[in-house]
Motif scaffolding. Sequence first.
Motif, PDB file in Angstrom:
ATOM      1  N   SER A  93       0.830  -1.091  -0.061  1.00 54.80           N
ATOM      2  CA  SER A  93      -0.107  -0.068  -0.120  1.00 54.80           C
ATOM      3  C   SER A  93       0.860   1.230   0.015  1.00 54.80           C
ATOM      4  O   SER A  93       2.297   1.247   0.119  1.00 54.80           O
ATOM      5  N   PHE A  94       0.399   2.322  -0.397  1.00 56.35           N
ATOM      6  CA  PHE A  94       0.976   3.634  -0.563  1.00 56.35           C
ATOM      7  C   PHE A  94       0.331   4.899  -0.264  1.00 56.35           C
ATOM      8  O   PHE A  94      -0.906   4.795  -0.485  1.00 56.35           O
ATOM      9  N   VAL A  95       0.759   5.535   0.570  1.00 56.11           N
ATOM     10  CA  VAL A  95      -0.101   6.712   1.051  1.00 56.11           C
ATOM     11  C   VAL A  95       0.637   8.167   0.779  1.00 56.11           C
ATOM     12  O   VAL A  95       1.685   8.351   0.679  1.00 56.11           O
ATOM     13  N   PHE A  96      -0.199   9.011   0.331  1.00 54.34           N
ATOM     14  CA  PHE A  96       0.434  10.569   0.218  1.00 54.34           C
ATOM     15  C   PHE A  96      -0.673  11.782   0.224  1.00 54.34           C
ATOM     16  O   PHE A  96      -2.109  11.227   0.519  1.00 54.34           O
ATOM     17  N   LYS A  97      -0.385  12.698   0.582  1.00 54.64           N
ATOM     18  CA  LYS A  97      -1.193  13.847   0.906  1.00 54.64           C
ATOM     19  C   LYS A  97      -2.101  14.173  -0.539  1.00 54.64           C
ATOM     20  O   LYS A  97      -1.584  14.099  -1.699  1.00 54.64           O
ATOM     21  N   ASN A  98      -3.468  14.325  -0.292  1.00 56.67           N
ATOM     22  CA  ASN A  98      -4.383  14.288  -1.395  1.00 56.67           C
ATOM     23  C   ASN A  98      -3.907  15.764  -2.279  1.00 56.67           C
ATOM     24  O   ASN A  98      -3.918  16.705  -1.487  1.00 56.67           O
ATOM     25  N   ASP A  99      -3.671  15.585  -3.499  1.00 55.83           N
ATOM     26  CA  ASP A  99      -3.172  16.927  -4.346  1.00 55.83           C
ATOM     27  C   ASP A  99      -4.335  17.852  -4.501  1.00 55.83           C
ATOM     28  O   ASP A  99      -4.202  19.064  -4.642  1.00 55.83           O
ATOM     29  N   PHE A 100      -5.546  17.303  -4.427  1.00 53.84           N
ATOM     30  CA  PHE A 100      -6.666  18.029  -4.400  1.00 53.84           C
ATOM     31  C   PHE A 100      -7.715  18.188  -3.060  1.00 53.84           C
ATOM     32  O   PHE A 100      -8.868  17.850  -3.142  1.00 53.84           O
ATOM     33  N   GLY A 101      -6.864  18.289  -1.925  1.00 55.38           N
ATOM     34  CA  GLY A 101      -7.760  18.114  -0.874  1.00 55.38           C
ATOM     35  C   GLY A 101      -8.780  18.916  -0.471  1.00 55.38           C
ATOM     36  O   GLY A 101      -8.673  20.085  -1.011  1.00 55.38           O
ATOM     37  N   ALA A 102      -9.622  18.365   0.265  1.00 55.39           N
ATOM     38  CA  ALA A 102     -11.030  19.406   0.567  1.00 55.39           C
ATOM     39  C   ALA A 102     -10.650  20.274   1.719  1.00 55.39           C
ATOM     40  O   ALA A 102     -11.089  21.382   2.114  1.00 55.39           O
ATOM     41  N   LEU A 103      -9.456  19.767   2.408  1.00 54.26           N
ATOM     42  CA  LEU A 103      -9.078  20.536   3.623  1.00 54.26           C
ATOM     43  C   LEU A 103      -7.552  20.832   3.481  1.00 54.26           C
ATOM     44  O   LEU A 103      -6.812  19.875   2.883  1.00 54.26           O
ATOM     45  N   LEU A 104      -7.156  21.980   3.944  1.00 55.93           N
ATOM     46  CA  LEU A 104      -5.884  22.198   3.665  1.00 55.93           C
ATOM     47  C   LEU A 104      -5.015  22.492   5.026  1.00 55.93           C
ATOM     48  O   LEU A 104      -5.525  23.360   5.771  1.00 55.93           O
ATOM     49  N   GLU A 105      -3.675  22.046   5.268  1.00 59.11           N
ATOM     50  CA  GLU A 105      -3.076  22.272   6.537  1.00 59.11           C
ATOM     51  C   GLU A 105      -2.625  23.918   6.517  1.00 59.11           C
ATOM     52  O   GLU A 105      -2.433  24.585   7.867  1.00 59.11           O
ATOM     53  N   GLU A 106      -2.442  24.572   5.362  1.00 53.97           N
ATOM     54  CA  GLU A 106      -1.750  25.662   5.489  1.00 53.97           C
ATOM     55  C   GLU A 106      -2.966  26.623   5.918  1.00 53.97           C
ATOM     56  O   GLU A 106      -2.602  27.974   6.329  1.00 53.97           O
ATOM     57  N   THR A 107      -4.074  26.391   6.144  1.00 56.32           N
ATOM     58  CA  THR A 107      -5.309  27.331   6.625  1.00 56.32           C
ATOM     59  C   THR A 107      -5.084  27.946   7.971  1.00 56.32           C
ATOM     60  O   THR A 107      -4.869  27.083   8.949  1.00 56.32           O
ATOM     61  N   PRO A 108      -5.167  29.131   8.081  1.00 53.95           N
ATOM     62  CA  PRO A 108      -4.892  30.025   9.422  1.00 53.95           C
ATOM     63  C   PRO A 108      -6.230  29.672  10.249  1.00 53.95           C
ATOM     64  O   PRO A 108      -7.438  29.624   9.417  1.00 53.95           O
ATOM     65  N   LEU A 109      -6.367  29.631  11.571  1.00 53.76           N
ATOM     66  CA  LEU A 109      -7.388  29.364  12.322  1.00 53.76           C
ATOM     67  C   LEU A 109      -8.024  30.592  12.752  1.00 53.76           C
ATOM     68  O   LEU A 109      -7.834  31.264  13.649  1.00 53.76           O
ATOM     69  N   ALA A 110      -8.855  31.041  11.724  1.00 53.88           N
ATOM     70  CA  ALA A 110      -9.591  32.578  11.804  1.00 53.88           C
ATOM     71  C   ALA A 110     -10.818  32.272  11.827  1.00 53.88           C
ATOM     72  O   ALA A 110     -11.785  31.557  11.305  1.00 53.88           O
ATOM     73  N   SER A 111     -11.520  33.494  12.209  1.00 57.13           N
ATOM     74  CA  SER A 111     -13.295  33.518  11.981  1.00 57.13           C
ATOM     75  C   SER A 111     -13.593  34.797  11.444  1.00 57.13           C
ATOM     76  O   SER A 111     -13.023  35.533  11.470  1.00 57.13           O
ATOM     77  N   PHE A 112     -14.899  34.597  11.137  1.00 56.22           N
ATOM     78  CA  PHE A 112     -15.565  35.816  10.307  1.00 56.22           C
ATOM     79  C   PHE A 112     -16.836  36.064  10.838  1.00 56.22           C
ATOM     80  O   PHE A 112     -17.633  34.970  11.085  1.00 56.22           O
ATOM     81  N   ASN A 113     -17.335  37.143  11.403  1.00 56.53           N
ATOM     82  CA  ASN A 113     -18.645  37.605  11.809  1.00 56.53           C
ATOM     83  C   ASN A 113     -19.195  38.907  11.378  1.00 56.53           C
ATOM     84  O   ASN A 113     -18.538  39.997  11.747  1.00 56.53           O
ATOM     85  N   GLU A 114     -19.961  39.184  10.660  1.00 60.53           N
ATOM     86  CA  GLU A 114     -20.688  40.363  10.324  1.00 60.53           C
ATOM     87  C   GLU A 114     -21.926  40.069  10.736  1.00 60.53           C
ATOM     88  O   GLU A 114     -22.878  39.689  10.406  1.00 60.53           O
ATOM     89  N   ALA A 115     -22.293  41.264  11.910  1.00 61.83           N
ATOM     90  CA  ALA A 115     -23.495  41.533  12.637  1.00 61.83           C
ATOM     91  C   ALA A 115     -24.273  40.149  13.081  1.00 61.83           C
ATOM     92  O   ALA A 115     -25.361  40.177  12.884  1.00 61.83           O
ATOM     93  N   ASP A 116     -23.504  39.111  13.335  1.00 65.21           N
ATOM     94  CA  ASP A 116     -24.116  37.920  13.662  1.00 65.21           C
ATOM     95  C   ASP A 116     -24.982  37.247  12.647  1.00 65.21           C
ATOM     96  O   ASP A 116     -25.850  36.684  13.050  1.00 65.21           O
TER      97      ASP A 116
END
Length: 219
Positions: free
Chosen positions: A73-96
Amino acid sequence: MQETFDLDSNPHTRLNILTGEWILVSPHRTKRPWQGKVEEVSADNRPEYDEKCYLCPGNSRADGDQNPDYKASFVFKNDFGALLEETPLASFNEADLLVANNQKGICKVISFTPKHNLTLPEMTLPEITAVVELWQKEFNSLAENEWIKYIQIFENKGDIMGCSNPHPHGQIWAQSDIPLEIAKESERQKAYYAVHKESLLSAYLKLELKKQERILFRK
Ligand SMILES: [Zn+2]
């Protein structure tokens, strides 16, 4: 109030014990004639190696990386992953009203075997064991990341499921939040345990083994 209750013919709502949600069940509807779409099993004439497949050994993937000449078997990081490790942990809120949270994650692909034309149940027992050991190894190494709160190992199979490649493979998603359904299921299991001092799933398994209505296979 009705005195008799027939699960096989009365329309009823049924509790999903893992989520706490009530689901409508209409058993009498299974008796109606079906003239809609019927899927046919397509003939499978795949070769053992496909030069166009991005999972076969030695082939190039869409991002230009080349697969090693792997033998198991062989494992690798998905070249088109739905989630990305480089994403900053940030939030967005406009007027709730417009509210969003970033979701950071790692998506991996596992090729179960170098052979393009197999499926997991057609592999030998030692080959399947190696895949399970790889799942465990990947799970444990991903779990060492403190920001990862949930890891799911799964397989999407077949054209209808939207699987983009027939080569036998599965996926691993690791992410920074606990998904809603999993959070609901954890709460329900905790609540059951608090009352019964037994885990919900082991109690449920005992009941099903006693009833023998839905057991397909038992070793
Ligand atoms: Zn392949």
